[in-house]
Write a protein that holds these residues in place. Sequence first.
Motif: not given
Length: 493
Positions: A66-74
């Motif tokens: 997804x290209x997401x990282x931990x910082x993208x998660x609430x």
Amino acid sequence: MTKLVGAIDQGTTSSRFIIFDDQGRVVASSRAEHRQLFPRPGWVEHDPIEVVEKTKSVIADVFEKTGLTASDLAAVGITNQRETTVVWDRRSGQPLHNAIVWQDTRTADLCARLAAEEGIDRFRAQTGLPLATYFSGPKLQWLLENVSEVAEAAEDNRLCFGTIDSWILYNFTDGGHFTDVTNASRTMLLNLATGEWSEELCDEFGVPRHALPEIVASSGRVASGIGLLAGVPISGVLGDQQAALFGQTCFEPGMAKNTYGTGCFMLLNTGMKAVPSTHGLLTTVAYRIGDEPLVYALEGSIAVTGSLVQWLRDNLGLIESSAEVEDLAKSVEDNGDVYFVPAFSGLFAPHWRADARGAIVGLTGFATRAHLARAALESTAFQTREVLDAMRADSGVDLSELRVDGGMVENELLMQFQADILEVPVVRPVVAETTALGAAYSAGLAEGVWGSLDELRANWAEDVRFLPALDAERRRLLLRKWSAAVERTLGWV
């Protein structure tokens, strides 16, 4: 802006990581199987290190895709196979033994010893549970009595005990030793009324209090993540079946769900009242939101359902993939009078008979592998009917519908037969990943992604409703023959 919540779903056969958006929809997921270890007949183990490594791999895979990282998660929530028992060294962080899985029966003699004078209900008033190999307290006692490294760690104040949620939390936080109240309620060490560890029960099982984790709410910030989850609030923890109840938004007393996975687990929300069972069910904690009162459930636990399809595939070679079982079963009109009782580890609810073993009955020269496949699927529905009858007897509640989830709910032959045998509509939701969704909901609720239970209810949507269509006389005949088949499995050991 859309908010994202992650869920670690550490199950009996695999680890998954799923990211949901604030509408409860799946954004991305990854799954990795881990080994099932069978060192002796009746023994089932997992490698705790492998479980952690597989969990890390699925998180990394989702982030990569997804290209997401931990910082993208609430927030991140955790759900887990519940009674599986892990012990590790507080100083080194290394496991002291393989995890003993909930299906494992090595504690049968120990449970019989504990039940000798007062019976299997010796601790039921305090714990809501019968003495059975299923639960983690007897597993921990067995480890203390039979594994010298565990006994030595207990003597030196180095021993950490936990169910799989505790082990995951330990490895994804800075060594935090926690469990939530739903998992704690499956140990036989929790006082069900107070939601706290019982000194009396710890003494009965020979468990040192220092080895136990701190009990936290199911929804509420536990700790911040490290490593792949660095900085993310880990704010929801629920045993897998309670997570599915939460994900199905069964928040009102009288609402029920059934999860079809390795085993099958029906939970009925009983509100703030812990309803004692006299018909072979478990009284358990359903969830706790922050500092609110405990919510309880009645549960019927069935040991072998989806794993029976795997057994047909791996042990008998009747099918090459689990997905083939429905077409094979549909190739015949009925079960050919064949009944399959999969008591591989004894029978759980409502029988609680560790002396039972599996049986296929009614075989004639007419029976084919298709009849075996159909009998295997039907066994799940028959066992669920036994649990529902017990729930009706204990609670006085007549269900208006049963919400279902888990891997087997895509099998429409099974779902229709389930409705036919239950005489109750069976409802499959749009999002079938309700176990992981429940973990995400509990974490997101704690962190303000969702502001209330009503917001979660609004996310739930029906996909298919299966209505009963079986002739009543045919249903009675099938149920009578199923009961006769069950009787033939008892007293084998």
